[in-house]
Design a protein around this motif. Structure first.
Motif, mmCIF file in Angstrom:
data_model
loop_
_atom_site.group_PDB
_atom_site.id
_atom_site.type_symbol
_atom_site.label_atom_id
_atom_site.label_comp_id
_atom_site.label_asym_id
_atom_site.label_seq_id
_atom_site.Cartn_x
_atom_site.Cartn_y
_atom_site.Cartn_z
ATOM 1 N N PHE A 241 6.121 12.305 4.534
ATOM 2 C CA PHE A 241 6.267 11.579 3.266
ATOM 3 C C PHE A 241 5.377 10.345 3.228
ATOM 4 O O PHE A 241 4.902 9.964 2.157
ATOM 5 C CB PHE A 241 7.737 11.221 2.998
ATOM 6 C CG PHE A 241 8.518 12.359 2.413
ATOM 7 C CD1 PHE A 241 8.308 12.755 1.103
ATOM 8 C CD2 PHE A 241 9.436 13.052 3.172
ATOM 9 C CE1 PHE A 241 9.010 13.821 0.546
ATOM 10 C CE2 PHE A 241 10.152 14.116 2.641
ATOM 11 C CZ PHE A 241 9.937 14.507 1.326
ATOM 12 N N LEU A 242 5.126 9.728 4.390
ATOM 13 C CA LEU A 242 4.188 8.601 4.421
ATOM 14 C C LEU A 242 2.792 9.080 4.035
ATOM 15 O O LEU A 242 2.103 8.418 3.244
ATOM 16 C CB LEU A 242 4.176 7.933 5.796
ATOM 17 C CG LEU A 242 3.229 6.748 5.944
ATOM 18 C CD1 LEU A 242 3.581 5.623 4.976
ATOM 19 C CD2 LEU A 242 3.262 6.240 7.384
ATOM 20 N N ASP A 243 2.375 10.212 4.569
ATOM 21 C CA ASP A 243 1.084 10.791 4.167
ATOM 22 C C ASP A 243 1.045 11.013 2.660
ATOM 23 O O ASP A 243 0.067 10.665 1.995
ATOM 24 C CB ASP A 243 0.847 12.136 4.867
ATOM 25 C CG ASP A 243 0.226 11.995 6.232
ATOM 26 O OD1 ASP A 243 -0.197 10.885 6.588
ATOM 27 O OD2 ASP A 243 0.143 13.016 6.948
ATOM 28 N N LYS A 244 2.116 11.601 2.140
ATOM 29 C CA LYS A 244 2.175 11.897 0.702
ATOM 30 C C LYS A 244 2.102 10.622 -0.137
ATOM 31 O O LYS A 244 1.411 10.581 -1.157
ATOM 32 C CB LYS A 244 3.453 12.663 0.364
ATOM 33 C CG LYS A 244 3.448 14.085 0.869
ATOM 34 C CD LYS A 244 4.744 14.784 0.509
ATOM 35 C CE LYS A 244 4.716 16.230 0.964
ATOM 36 N NZ LYS A 244 5.882 16.980 0.501
ATOM 37 N N ILE A 245 2.816 9.589 0.302
ATOM 38 C CA ILE A 245 2.835 8.345 -0.462
ATOM 39 C C ILE A 245 1.443 7.712 -0.474
ATOM 40 O O ILE A 245 0.996 7.182 -1.493
ATOM 41 C CB ILE A 245 3.913 7.376 0.071
ATOM 42 C CG1 ILE A 245 4.399 6.409 -1.007
ATOM 43 C CG2 ILE A 245 3.450 6.561 1.236
ATOM 44 C CD1 ILE A 245 5.610 5.578 -0.585
ATOM 45 N N LEU A 246 0.737 7.786 0.653
ATOM 46 C CA LEU A 246 -0.606 7.200 0.732
ATOM 47 C C LEU A 246 -1.601 7.986 -0.120
ATOM 48 O O LEU A 246 -2.444 7.398 -0.805
ATOM 49 C CB LEU A 246 -1.075 7.126 2.187
ATOM 50 C CG LEU A 246 -0.293 6.147 3.053
ATOM 51 C CD1 LEU A 246 -0.620 6.333 4.518
ATOM 52 C CD2 LEU A 246 -0.552 4.711 2.611
ATOM 53 N N ILE A 247 -1.492 9.302 -0.099
ATOM 54 C CA ILE A 247 -2.374 10.125 -0.932
ATOM 55 C C ILE A 247 -2.101 9.855 -2.405
ATOM 56 O O ILE A 247 -3.027 9.677 -3.197
ATOM 57 C CB ILE A 247 -2.199 11.620 -0.572
ATOM 58 C CG1 ILE A 247 -2.777 11.888 0.826
ATOM 59 C CG2 ILE A 247 -2.875 12.510 -1.622
ATOM 60 C CD1 ILE A 247 -2.380 13.226 1.422
ATOM 61 N N ASP A 248 -0.812 9.792 -2.764
ATOM 62 C CA ASP A 248 -0.460 9.535 -4.164
ATOM 63 C C ASP A 248 -0.880 8.124 -4.592
ATOM 64 O O ASP A 248 -1.252 7.914 -5.734
ATOM 65 C CB ASP A 248 1.047 9.730 -4.367
ATOM 66 C CG ASP A 248 1.419 9.874 -5.834
ATOM 67 O OD1 ASP A 248 0.701 10.573 -6.576
ATOM 68 O OD2 ASP A 248 2.439 9.292 -6.242
ATOM 69 N N LYS B 282 7.342 6.411 -5.853
ATOM 70 C CA LYS B 282 8.743 5.980 -5.808
ATOM 71 C C LYS B 282 9.634 7.057 -5.178
ATOM 72 O O LYS B 282 10.493 6.752 -4.350
ATOM 73 C CB LYS B 282 9.229 5.632 -7.219
ATOM 74 C CG LYS B 282 10.580 4.969 -7.245
ATOM 75 C CD LYS B 282 10.933 4.512 -8.656
ATOM 76 C CE LYS B 282 12.260 3.784 -8.664
ATOM 77 N NZ LYS B 282 12.613 3.293 -9.995
ATOM 78 N N GLU B 283 9.423 8.304 -5.542
ATOM 79 C CA GLU B 283 10.218 9.407 -4.983
ATOM 80 C C GLU B 283 9.965 9.549 -3.485
ATOM 81 O O GLU B 283 10.896 9.733 -2.707
ATOM 82 C CB GLU B 283 9.893 10.720 -5.703
ATOM 83 C CG GLU B 283 10.540 11.945 -5.089
ATOM 84 C CD GLU B 283 12.069 11.892 -5.008
ATOM 85 O OE1 GLU B 283 12.635 12.504 -4.089
ATOM 86 O OE2 GLU B 283 12.701 11.222 -5.853
ATOM 87 N N TYR B 284 8.709 9.467 -3.068
ATOM 88 C CA TYR B 284 8.391 9.577 -1.648
ATOM 89 C C TYR B 284 8.999 8.412 -0.863
ATOM 90 O O TYR B 284 9.526 8.600 0.234
ATOM 91 C CB TYR B 284 6.876 9.622 -1.426
ATOM 92 C CG TYR B 284 6.198 10.828 -2.043
ATOM 93 C CD1 TYR B 284 6.851 12.037 -2.193
ATOM 94 C CD2 TYR B 284 4.885 10.741 -2.480
ATOM 95 C CE1 TYR B 284 6.207 13.147 -2.757
ATOM 96 C CE2 TYR B 284 4.230 11.837 -3.036
ATOM 97 C CZ TYR B 284 4.899 13.036 -3.172
ATOM 98 O OH TYR B 284 4.260 14.111 -3.723
ATOM 99 N N TYR C 64 6.728 -1.809 1.611
ATOM 100 C CA TYR C 64 5.631 -2.723 1.292
ATOM 101 C C TYR C 64 4.786 -2.177 0.138
ATOM 102 O O TYR C 64 4.397 -2.916 -0.768
ATOM 103 C CB TYR C 64 4.766 -2.966 2.532
ATOM 104 C CG TYR C 64 3.748 -4.057 2.344
ATOM 105 C CD1 TYR C 64 4.138 -5.379 2.202
ATOM 106 C CD2 TYR C 64 2.386 -3.769 2.293
ATOM 107 C CE1 TYR C 64 3.202 -6.390 2.006
ATOM 108 C CE2 TYR C 64 1.453 -4.772 2.112
ATOM 109 C CZ TYR C 64 1.859 -6.079 1.965
ATOM 110 O OH TYR C 64 0.940 -7.068 1.776
ATOM 111 N N ILE C 65 4.543 -0.873 0.168
ATOM 112 C CA ILE C 65 3.790 -0.249 -0.927
ATOM 113 C C ILE C 65 4.543 -0.412 -2.242
ATOM 114 O O ILE C 65 3.946 -0.741 -3.269
ATOM 115 C CB ILE C 65 3.508 1.238 -0.622
ATOM 116 C CG1 ILE C 65 2.449 1.343 0.483
ATOM 117 C CG2 ILE C 65 3.059 1.991 -1.876
ATOM 118 C CD1 ILE C 65 2.247 2.734 1.039
#
Length: 182
Positions: free
Chosen positions: A96-103, A112-114, A171-172
């Motif tokens: 999910f961290l990967d997904k949040i960074l890509i998004d 927000k969902e990630y 933080y994001i």
């Protein structure tokens, strides 16, 4: 098994060194760029928090290979099951961290969902960690005290991985809710 664990440790070490090189390069690029000082500072903090995740992963890998196999042989099935579940959920957090960074670099529709998924998974790791501590205390281990100390240290750092991932996600979210931070 021991040879396999040392090979995995080596691979983790290589990845952590690559991450350090990348972190330094990003920090150099950010410091030279024509970015607003506030954005520069926020990016530097984000990179540092991500580096903390990598350092925790390496810390677990370096220590876990030093735990004698006799400890694992003496551990209950329940203990082994909990450790594996913590590791599995921690890996899910990293996905999910990967997904949040890509998004974050794209349309930011799912950040927000990630972040919410990371928060939930980190909480699950916290609860499992308590369960693990109770399970460990139900076994009369016949290993030296330093092994017990090392095991406790490994489980502390293992929990810190998901904590660090949650810290990055939080933080994001703070950066995205404050105006023009990224």
């Amino acid at each position: 098994e021991e040879e396999k664990s040392h090979k995995i440790l080596h691979n983790v070490d290589v990845l952590e060194k690559e991450a350090d090189v990348l972190r330094r390069k990003i920090q150099q690029d950010v410091s030279r760029g024509e970015l607003n000082p506030s954005i520069r500072q926020n990016l530097s903090h984000l990179v540092k928090r991500m580096d903390d995740v990598a350092n925790c992963c390496t810390g677990v890998a370096r220590r876990i290979v030093t735990i004698p196999f006799i400890f694992w042989e003496q551990s209950s099935e329940e203990t082994i099951k909990i450790v594996l579940e913590i590791m599995e959920i921690t890996v899910e957090c990293s996905v999910f961290l990967d997904k949040i960074l890509i998004d974050l670099l794209k349309d930011r529709e799912n950040v927000k969902e990630y972040a919410s998924q990371i928060n939930q998974k980190e909480h699950a790791v916290d609860l499992l960690n308590i369960k693990l501590r109770k399970s460990l205390q139900q076994t009369d281990y016949k290993v030296n005290f330093f092994t017990i100390f090392t095991v406790g240290n490994v489980f502390d750092i293992l929990e810190a991985i998901s904590d660090s991932i949650e810290g990055v996600a939080d933080y994001i979210m703070v950066l995205l809710t404050s105006s023009s931070s990224l």
